[in-house]
Design a protein around this motif. Structure first.
Motif, PDB file in Angstrom:
ATOM      1  N   GLY A   6       0.794  -1.219   0.000  1.00  6.71           N
ATOM      2  CA  GLY A   6       0.000   0.000   0.000  1.00  6.71           C
ATOM      3  C   GLY A   6       0.824   1.265   0.000  1.00  6.71           C
ATOM      4  O   GLY A   6       0.284   2.351  -0.005  1.00  6.71           O
ATOM      5  N   HIS A 195      -8.378   7.395  10.313  1.00  9.01           N
ATOM      6  CA  HIS A 195      -8.738   7.198   8.912  1.00  9.01           C
ATOM      7  C   HIS A 195      -9.949   8.047   8.538  1.00  9.01           C
ATOM      8  O   HIS A 195     -10.000   8.635   7.436  1.00  9.01           O
ATOM      9  CB  HIS A 195      -9.017   5.718   8.650  1.00  9.01           C
ATOM     10  CG  HIS A 195      -9.054   5.359   7.201  1.00  9.01           C
ATOM     11  ND1 HIS A 195     -10.206   5.453   6.440  1.00  9.01           N
ATOM     12  CD2 HIS A 195      -8.084   4.925   6.348  1.00  9.01           C
ATOM     13  CE1 HIS A 195      -9.958   5.076   5.206  1.00  9.01           C
ATOM     14  NE2 HIS A 195      -8.671   4.747   5.118  1.00  9.01           N
ATOM     15  N   ASP A 207      -4.511   5.344   1.814  1.00 14.47           N
ATOM     16  CA  ASP A 207      -4.543   3.893   1.607  1.00 14.47           C
ATOM     17  C   ASP A 207      -3.580   3.433   0.511  1.00 14.47           C
ATOM     18  O   ASP A 207      -3.539   2.232   0.183  1.00 14.47           O
ATOM     19  CB  ASP A 207      -5.955   3.383   1.280  1.00 14.47           C
ATOM     20  CG  ASP A 207      -6.929   3.649   2.414  1.00 14.47           C
ATOM     21  OD1 ASP A 207      -6.501   3.617   3.587  1.00 14.47           O
ATOM     22  OD2 ASP A 207      -8.113   3.921   2.130  1.00 14.47           O
ATOM     23  N   HIS A 208      -2.804   4.346  -0.036  1.00 18.53           N
ATOM     24  CA  HIS A 208      -1.807   3.978  -1.046  1.00 18.53           C
ATOM     25  C   HIS A 208      -0.420   4.449  -0.607  1.00 18.53           C
ATOM     26  O   HIS A 208       0.423   3.639  -0.243  1.00 18.53           O
ATOM     27  CB  HIS A 208      -2.194   4.558  -2.414  1.00 18.53           C
ATOM     28  CG  HIS A 208      -3.489   4.029  -2.932  1.00 18.53           C
ATOM     29  ND1 HIS A 208      -3.609   2.782  -3.503  1.00 18.53           N
ATOM     30  CD2 HIS A 208      -4.732   4.570  -2.939  1.00 18.53           C
ATOM     31  CE1 HIS A 208      -4.869   2.570  -3.851  1.00 18.53           C
ATOM     32  NE2 HIS A 208      -5.581   3.641  -3.518  1.00 18.53           N
ATOM     33  N   VAL A 211      -0.718   5.540   4.703  1.00 18.74           N
ATOM     34  CA  VAL A 211      -1.363   4.338   5.233  1.00 18.74           C
ATOM     35  C   VAL A 211      -1.512   4.439   6.745  1.00 18.74           C
ATOM     36  O   VAL A 211      -0.554   4.779   7.450  1.00 18.74           O
ATOM     37  CB  VAL A 211      -0.540   3.082   4.867  1.00 18.74           C
ATOM     38  CG1 VAL A 211      -1.121   1.839   5.520  1.00 18.74           C
ATOM     39  CG2 VAL A 211      -0.482   2.912   3.356  1.00 18.74           C
TER      40      VAL A 211
END
Length: 236
Positions: A6, A195, A207-208, A211
């Motif tokens: 990720g 989040h 989320d890439h 994280v």
């Protein structure tokens, strides 16, 4: 060394250094290393990344001084320490430096995201990130969120919001050390809470390349491409 899942392990240096149009929402702007002295912080970054951070040479209004390393086209790393020669500011210093948060050893303690509408982002945030304040360092002026007590929101895992004049970034004015930020891990005992905040702020790369990871304690881990290969900076 490989990047965690990720965090864009397939990214190349050329891609990381290439400018890209700014997406909607907030984008990662800079990382902050706190240090008891600026010399200690510069030496720590030199050992970790193999490059030398350049002192800013300009006083600020928070009684601190800084050194910086460019991390690609529009991102940078800053080292912040209390300036023993500066007058104590009338309000608590940023990054919790007056709250006993100055580490004995340098550590990655905070990160900032750039917004084109900082007032909207701050007032709409589900977490209290602080009031939007105007600051200056020499001729450079900007706005950022600061809590009244100077503390870092969510122990540094929540981002500080920043807005530069004309939407630009001072990274472009720094010497190119051939470094690039590839990924940022946010360690927290409350991953759902963090989040949700980052989703609300529309943080680019969530989320890439950014994280959120469950952990016992709060912390940050940055994965940085350097002339000597992939290196990491962490909270400790």
């Amino acid at each position: 060394m490989s990047l965690p899942v990720g965090l864009g392990a397939s990214a190349t240096t050329d891609v990381a250094h290439a400018p890209a149009p700014p997406p909607a929402g907030c984008v990662v702007d800079h990382l902050t290393v706190l240090s008891a002295t600026l010399d200690m912080g510069i030496a720590w970054v030199q050992r970790a990344l193999g490059v030398h951070a350049d002192r800013s040479g300009q006083p600020d209004t928070m009684g601190t001084h800084q050194a910086r390393v460019r991390l690609g086209h529009s991102q940078f790393l800053q080292i912040v320490a209390i300036d023993p020669r500066a007058r104590r500011p009338p309000r608590p210093r940023w990054f919790g430096l007056d709250r006993g948060q100055t580490p004995r050893r340098p550590q990655l303690a905070s990160w900032s995201v750039r917004s084109d509408d900082i007032l909207r982002a701050a007032t709409g945030s589900p977490e209290p990130l602080g009031a939007v304040r105007s600051l200056a360092r020499g001729p450079v002026q900007w706005r950022m969120t600061l809590r009244d007590d100077g503390a870092l929101p969510l122990s540094g895992t929540a981002p500080v919001l920043v807005q530069w004049p004309d939407g630009g970034s001072p990274a472009a004015t720094l010497a190119d050390k051939q470094c690039a930020l590839l990924g940022l891990e946010l360690l927290t005992p409350e991953p759902a809470r963090l989040h949700a905040l980052l989703q609300d702020l529309q943080v680019d790369g969530l989320d890439h390349t950014v994280v959120v990871t469950r952990a016992r304690a709060h912390g940050l881990v940055a994965h940085i491409d350097t002339p000597g290969g992939l290196r990491t900076l962490a909270a400790r």
